[in-house]
Scaffold this motif. Structure first.
Motif, PDB file in Angstrom:
ATOM      1  N   UNK A 104       6.576   3.617 -33.909  1.00 22.78           N
ATOM      2  CA  UNK A 104       5.878   2.317 -33.472  1.00 22.78           C
ATOM      3  C   UNK A 104       6.011   1.657 -32.524  1.00 22.78           C
ATOM      4  N   UNK A 105       5.441   1.769 -31.449  1.00 25.94           N
ATOM      5  CA  UNK A 105       5.869   1.335 -30.048  1.00 25.94           C
ATOM      6  C   UNK A 105       4.702   0.431 -29.561  1.00 25.94           C
ATOM      7  N   UNK A 106       4.998  -0.488 -28.935  1.00 22.85           N
ATOM      8  CA  UNK A 106       3.884  -1.370 -28.284  1.00 22.85           C
ATOM      9  C   UNK A 106       3.090  -0.530 -27.329  1.00 22.85           C
ATOM     10  N   UNK A 107       1.583  -1.147 -27.457  1.00 20.56           N
ATOM     11  CA  UNK A 107       0.677  -0.602 -26.672  1.00 20.56           C
ATOM     12  C   UNK A 107       1.134  -0.586 -25.023  1.00 20.56           C
ATOM     13  N   UNK A 108       0.738   0.712 -24.312  1.00 21.36           N
ATOM     14  CA  UNK A 108       0.957   0.622 -23.157  1.00 21.36           C
ATOM     15  C   UNK A 108      -0.435   0.808 -22.318  1.00 21.36           C
ATOM     16  N   UNK A 109      -0.562   1.113 -21.201  1.00 21.46           N
ATOM     17  CA  UNK A 109      -1.830   1.232 -20.321  1.00 21.46           C
ATOM     18  C   UNK A 109      -1.963   2.122 -19.311  1.00 21.46           C
ATOM     19  N   UNK A 110      -2.946   2.867 -19.165  1.00 22.35           N
ATOM     20  CA  UNK A 110      -3.043   3.872 -18.055  1.00 22.35           C
ATOM     21  C   UNK A 110      -4.160   3.436 -17.345  1.00 22.35           C
ATOM     22  N   UNK A 111      -3.999   2.785 -16.062  1.00 24.96           N
ATOM     23  CA  UNK A 111      -4.999   2.309 -15.293  1.00 24.96           C
ATOM     24  C   UNK A 111      -5.526   3.546 -14.455  1.00 24.96           C
ATOM     25  N   UNK A 112      -6.800   3.517 -14.296  1.00 22.48           N
ATOM     26  CA  UNK A 112      -7.730   4.493 -13.538  1.00 22.48           C
ATOM     27  C   UNK A 112      -8.244   3.866 -12.492  1.00 22.48           C
ATOM     28  N   UNK A 113      -8.236   4.213 -11.198  1.00 22.74           N
ATOM     29  CA  UNK A 113      -8.886   3.958 -10.051  1.00 22.74           C
ATOM     30  C   UNK A 113      -9.619   5.045  -9.359  1.00 22.74           C
ATOM     31  N   UNK A 114     -10.673   5.025  -9.004  1.00 24.19           N
ATOM     32  CA  UNK A 114     -11.457   6.062  -8.497  1.00 24.19           C
ATOM     33  C   UNK A 114     -12.583   5.752  -7.230  1.00 24.19           C
ATOM     34  N   UNK A 115     -12.614   6.451  -6.102  1.00 21.88           N
ATOM     35  CA  UNK A 115     -13.584   6.015  -5.128  1.00 21.88           C
ATOM     36  C   UNK A 115     -14.816   6.100  -5.983  1.00 21.88           C
ATOM     37  N   UNK A 116     -15.659   5.051  -5.490  1.00 23.26           N
ATOM     38  CA  UNK A 116     -16.968   4.932  -6.062  1.00 23.26           C
ATOM     39  C   UNK A 116     -18.203   5.329  -5.436  1.00 23.26           C
ATOM     40  N   UNK A 117     -19.307   5.639  -5.804  1.00 18.80           N
ATOM     41  CA  UNK A 117     -20.436   5.720  -5.209  1.00 18.80           C
ATOM     42  C   UNK A 117     -20.651   6.880  -4.287  1.00 18.80           C
ATOM     43  N   UNK A 118     -21.625   7.115  -3.660  1.00 16.16           N
ATOM     44  CA  UNK A 118     -22.010   8.365  -2.902  1.00 16.16           C
ATOM     45  C   UNK A 118     -21.375   7.832  -1.330  1.00 16.16           C
TER      46      UNK A 118
END
Length: 176
Positions: free
Chosen positions: A43-57
């Motif tokens: 039972x651990x607290x929530x953590x987060x995985x952040x995603x960043x990506x280049x967008x568009x064409x």
């Protein structure tokens, strides 16, 4: 063979990708919960995985980077994207509003899939006998479906052709 830290070996490569990412015109970002097990506890607290990506064409070198953070604070995105000037497309999570100030060079953009989801949720909240009747929610879902159809048609076209068709067909739908 001696032990080595893979993270330390990959860090220069990761930092170089980040260097190119923040020079993009458009970046898409999202964060998702994950459970991290500490010292065998379940039972651990929530953590987060952040995603960043280049967008568009417009991206000449598509990049996707992940960053682990123990919280969902918007400051993580602001720190990660230090030096970025352009459009940041997100799901509307309020944490990204940290970029909204008079000196920010970041313009926040919404995500049509997330907007559509809100209308779909509103439709489900209506009484069953009202869900199929014409109304504001049904009209919004219909217009978004038309936007999706236009995007599907223009996908194989180049950026200039897509822009012209969006101005002709999509803009009136969005304005309405």
């Amino acid at each position: 063979m001696g032990s080595f830290d893979v993270y330390e070996l990959l860090k220069p490569f990761y930092n170089r990708l980040l260097y190119y990412l923040i020079r993009q015109k458009i970046i898409q970002a999202d964060e998702t919960t994950m459970r991290v097990i500490h010292d065998g506890r379940e039972n651990c607290p929530k953590s987060y995985m952040w995603l960043y990506q280049s967008g568009g064409y417009h991206s000449k070198c598509p990049i996707v980077l992940y960053e682990y953070q123990p919280t969902r604070a918007g400051q993580h995105a602001k720190t990660f994207l230090t030096g970025f000037s352009g459009y940041l497309q997100t799901d509307g999570f309020p944490g990204y509003h940290i970029f909204e100030n008079e000196n920010s060079e970041v313009t926040l953009l919404g995500c049509m899939a997330h907007a559509r989801r809100k209308f779909h949720d509103a439709l489900k909240a209506l009484p069953k006998n009202s869900q199929k009747k014409p109304g504001m929610v049904q009209m919004a879902i219909s217009k978004i479906a038309k936007l999706y159809a236009i995007e599907k048609q223009i996908k194989p076209l180049n950026a200039e052709q897509r822009y012209l068709i969006r101005q002709e067909k999509s803009k009136p739908l969005l304005d309405d």
